[in-house]
Design a protein around this motif. Structure first.
Motif, mmCIF file in Angstrom:
data_model
loop_
_atom_site.group_PDB
_atom_site.id
_atom_site.type_symbol
_atom_site.label_atom_id
_atom_site.label_comp_id
_atom_site.label_asym_id
_atom_site.label_seq_id
_atom_site.Cartn_x
_atom_site.Cartn_y
_atom_site.Cartn_z
ATOM 1 N N ALA A 13 -6.090 22.948 -0.413
ATOM 2 C CA ALA A 13 -6.916 21.818 -0.833
ATOM 3 C C ALA A 13 -6.073 20.769 -1.560
ATOM 4 N N LEU A 14 -5.178 21.216 -2.436
ATOM 5 C CA LEU A 14 -4.339 20.266 -3.159
ATOM 6 C C LEU A 14 -3.372 19.559 -2.214
ATOM 7 N N LEU A 15 -2.851 20.286 -1.226
ATOM 8 C CA LEU A 15 -1.972 19.650 -0.233
ATOM 9 C C LEU A 15 -2.709 18.576 0.563
ATOM 10 N N LEU A 16 -3.997 18.803 0.824
ATOM 11 C CA LEU A 16 -4.791 17.831 1.575
ATOM 12 C C LEU A 16 -5.227 16.662 0.703
ATOM 13 N N PHE A 17 -5.716 16.960 -0.501
ATOM 14 C CA PHE A 17 -6.356 15.919 -1.295
ATOM 15 C C PHE A 17 -5.370 15.040 -2.059
ATOM 16 N N THR A 18 -4.211 15.548 -2.415
ATOM 17 C CA THR A 18 -3.272 14.716 -3.176
ATOM 18 C C THR A 18 -2.864 13.462 -2.401
ATOM 19 N N PRO A 19 -2.380 13.575 -1.146
ATOM 20 C CA PRO A 19 -2.079 12.338 -0.407
ATOM 21 C C PRO A 19 -3.332 11.522 -0.094
ATOM 22 N N ALA A 20 -4.468 12.196 0.114
ATOM 23 C CA ALA A 20 -5.706 11.467 0.407
ATOM 24 C C ALA A 20 -6.130 10.618 -0.790
ATOM 25 N N VAL A 21 -5.974 11.156 -1.988
ATOM 26 C CA VAL A 21 -6.324 10.410 -3.204
ATOM 27 C C VAL A 21 -5.390 9.213 -3.371
ATOM 28 N N VAL A 22 -4.094 9.423 -3.141
ATOM 29 C CA VAL A 22 -3.133 8.315 -3.231
ATOM 30 C C VAL A 22 -3.507 7.214 -2.239
ATOM 31 N N LEU A 23 -3.818 7.610 -1.005
ATOM 32 C CA LEU A 23 -4.194 6.631 0.021
ATOM 33 C C LEU A 23 -5.467 5.888 -0.370
ATOM 34 N N LEU A 24 -6.435 6.606 -0.920
ATOM 35 C CA LEU A 24 -7.692 5.975 -1.323
ATOM 36 C C LEU A 24 -7.471 4.991 -2.469
ATOM 37 N N CYS A 25 -6.588 5.335 -3.390
ATOM 38 C CA CYS A 25 -6.301 4.422 -4.501
ATOM 39 C C CYS A 25 -5.621 3.142 -4.011
ATOM 40 N N VAL A 26 -4.678 3.295 -3.095
ATOM 41 C CA VAL A 26 -3.966 2.130 -2.579
ATOM 42 C C VAL A 26 -4.884 1.238 -1.752
ATOM 43 N N SER A 27 -5.749 1.853 -0.943
ATOM 44 C CA SER A 27 -6.588 1.081 -0.021
ATOM 45 C C SER A 27 -7.939 0.705 -0.606
ATOM 46 N N ALA A 28 -8.181 0.995 -1.881
ATOM 47 C CA ALA A 28 -9.500 0.733 -2.483
ATOM 48 C C ALA A 28 -9.968 -0.716 -2.288
ATOM 49 N N PRO A 29 -9.133 -1.736 -2.576
ATOM 50 C CA PRO A 29 -9.618 -3.117 -2.370
ATOM 51 C C PRO A 29 -9.963 -3.420 -0.922
ATOM 52 N N LEU A 30 -9.174 -2.876 0.025
ATOM 53 C CA LEU A 30 -9.439 -3.135 1.441
ATOM 54 C C LEU A 30 -10.752 -2.491 1.880
ATOM 55 N N LEU A 31 -10.999 -1.260 1.431
ATOM 56 C CA LEU A 31 -12.243 -0.582 1.793
ATOM 57 C C LEU A 31 -13.456 -1.332 1.246
ATOM 58 N N LEU A 32 -13.362 -1.744 -0.008
ATOM 59 C CA LEU A 32 -14.495 -2.432 -0.632
ATOM 60 C C LEU A 32 -14.672 -3.841 -0.079
ATOM 61 N N ALA A 33 -13.595 -4.435 0.444
ATOM 62 C CA ALA A 33 -13.702 -5.773 1.033
ATOM 63 C C ALA A 33 -14.605 -5.776 2.258
ATOM 64 N N LEU A 34 -14.779 -4.613 2.882
ATOM 65 C CA LEU A 34 -15.696 -4.517 4.019
ATOM 66 C C LEU A 34 -17.129 -4.837 3.602
ATOM 67 N N PHE A 35 -17.430 -4.627 2.329
ATOM 68 C CA PHE A 35 -18.777 -4.903 1.824
ATOM 69 C C PHE A 35 -18.878 -6.304 1.214
ATOM 70 N N GLY A 36 -17.725 -6.953 0.996
ATOM 71 C CA GLY A 36 -17.726 -8.303 0.433
ATOM 72 C C GLY A 36 -16.636 -8.449 -0.616
ATOM 73 N N ALA A 37 -16.168 -9.663 -0.809
ATOM 74 C CA ALA A 37 -15.066 -9.925 -1.743
ATOM 75 C C ALA A 37 -15.437 -9.541 -3.169
ATOM 76 N N HIS A 38 -16.708 -9.726 -3.533
ATOM 77 C CA HIS A 38 -17.144 -9.400 -4.899
ATOM 78 C C HIS A 38 -16.977 -7.914 -5.181
ATOM 79 N N TYR A 39 -17.296 -7.083 -4.206
ATOM 80 C CA TYR A 39 -17.172 -5.632 -4.385
ATOM 81 C C TYR A 39 -15.708 -5.237 -4.552
ATOM 82 N N ALA A 40 -14.822 -5.867 -3.773
ATOM 83 C CA ALA A 40 -13.393 -5.531 -3.851
ATOM 84 C C ALA A 40 -12.826 -5.886 -5.218
ATOM 85 N N GLY A 41 -13.262 -7.020 -5.770
ATOM 86 C CA GLY A 41 -12.730 -7.439 -7.054
ATOM 87 C C GLY A 41 -13.264 -6.638 -8.220
#
Length: 449
Positions: A332-360
């Motif tokens: 689980a740690l081998l799977l989730f550690t890189p997944a968490v890093v990826l989610l942190c880096v891509s957080a603004p891009l993911l939220l931008a799908l819902f609108g610029a206000h959400y990303a900011g």
């Protein structure tokens, strides 16, 4: 000239040797992969993860179509009925998912009786809770008044609450009987049928199209899955010749009751957060928070699949609990550690799908909920192991302390940090509780009392 004495390698021989070397390298890798996937501890997790992805994609498609095919009022009524139905059903299930995961793998010839008790109890509680809701809700919430004026619809609503409970419990039955591979197939069938019925009912019954499409699809999925359960999977369990190891009725009822208390505490520390944000910061702030929280909790939902798989496999062979706990933590740690890093880096891009206000406004909140998955994973594995050991008091304590910390810290941090403060509170609570249970979990993983 080429040949054995020419000093020049024959290209055909060289190519053949290279191909053989490639096969020799690939074969052990393929063999290891097959062994990995044949291990139910792993295959359960992957099947449940696939189910989460399929259900999410089909769910988004369903509501996107509903928004286009139905008016806002019709969609609002349907969404309210479905969300209320699922809420009441979740209460009615008494967290029997955990009980089935813990006891069904080793139930032997008593397995059919255990599944029947789980289905029957859930349905009876669902009908009682639905009856109370249908009596009170039209009085305190005027938007549900139409249920009082339509007795047949009210009866269908109560039956739908009961049916949804069985539909949810059967996923745990399939997993406990090592039929987790059928869970994504079942939910894919449900999702596709639900979308098809939504389209068909848009013209025929627009006022109830959402609610009816949802529940007709449930009925259609219930029948084949329970034929599979009662005609194939449970007889296979009976064929082992093991009389089973179910506790007595009083002990089983005590386990269910205490496990349900722990479940209610867990729900309080998660599902209450949008209500608190709305009450303290307003609906607009909750819109930003809810999107970030929804994405972060999706990763947490995947983490819960690891706990379910651990419970099921260790319940079938409790002597392997320490070994399974080590495997589950490591993978689980081998799977989730890189997944968490990826989610942190891509957080603004993911939220931008819902609108610029959400990303900011919501990126940091999403990052905090993503990081919180790692300590939450420690808690999930600890709770799963405690369930196998029938130490239900530990489950209540962990969930009660976690929820109390989340809610109290949220009230403190929101005034200064807004919706980001909720993420800070949630992460801090998970770190505190994970730190408290980690020594006991490591002792268990090492096989020490």
């Amino acid at each position: 000239m080429t040949g054995p004495h020419s000093g020049v390698a024959d290209p055909a021989i060289t190519d053949g040797a290279t191909a053989l070397d490639s096969v020799a390298v690939a074969t052990p890798v393929a063999a290891r992969l097959r062994r990995h996937l044949r291990n139910p501890l792993n295959s359960n997790v992957y099947a449940l993860m696939a189910n989460t992805v399929l259900s999410s994609v089909l769910g988004v498609a369903y509501w996107a179509l509903a928004a286009r095919l139905y008016s806002a009022a019709q969609l609002g009524i349907g969404a309210a009925m479905v969300s209320t139905m699922t809420f009441l059903s979740n209460l009615s299930q008494l967290n029997l998912n955990g009980t089935l995961a813990r006891f069904l793998p080793a139930a032997g010839r008593q397995g059919t009786r255990l599944v029947g008790y789980a289905y029957g109890t859930s349905c009876l509680v669902a009908l009682a809770i639905s009856g109370a809701f249908l009596t009170i809700a039209p009085v305190v919430a005027g938007q549900f008044g139409f249920l009082r004026r339509a007795p047949l619809l009210a009866l269908c609503f109560a039956l739908a609450v009961a049916g949804w409970g069985v539909f949810t419990l059967q996923d745990s039955v399939l997993t406990a009987l090592r039929g987790a591979v059928w869970v994504p197939a079942e939910n894919a069938l449900f999702g596709v049928l639900k979308i098809a019925l939504l389209v068909l009912l848009a013209g025929a019954a627009p006022s109830l199209g959402v609610f009816v499409s949802w529940n007709l699809a449930v009925v259609a999925a219930l029948i084949p899955v329970n034929l599979l359960v009662f005609r194939r999977l449970l007889p296979r369990l009976h064929a082992r010749g093991d009389p089973g190891a179910l506790p007595g009725r009083r002990a089983l009822a005590r386990f269910v009751a205490l496990d349900y208390v722990g479940y209610l505490f867990m729900q309080a520390g998660t599902n209450a957060l949008p209500l608190i944000v709305t009450a303290k910061l307003g609906a607009e702030a909750n819109g930003v928070f809810y999107v970030a929280w929804l994405l972060g909790s999706s990763a947490e939902l995947v983490a819960y699949h690891f706990g379910t798989s651990l419970t099921v496999e260790a319940a079938a062979d409790e002597s392997r609990l320490a070994a399974y706990t080590r495997q589950m933590l490591r993978r689980a740690l081998l799977l989730f550690t890189p997944a968490v890093v990826l989610l942190c880096v891509s957080a603004p891009l993911l939220l931008a799908l819902f609108g610029a206000h959400y990303a900011g406004a919501g990126a940091n909140t999403l990052r905090l909920f993503a990081v919180a998955v790692l300590p939450k994973l420690v808690m999930i594995v600890f709770v799963a192991a405690s369930r196998v050991q029938r130490r239900v008091g530990r489950i209540i304590l962990v969930n009660a302390v976690s929820s109390t910390l989340v809610l109290s810290l949220t009230l403190v941090t929101m005034d200064e940090l807004g919706v980001t403060g909720v993420g800070v509170a949630y992460l801090a609570a998970q770190l505190i509780v994970a730190g408290a249970v980690l020594p006991a979990l490591l002792r268990l993983a090492r096989g020490k009392p």
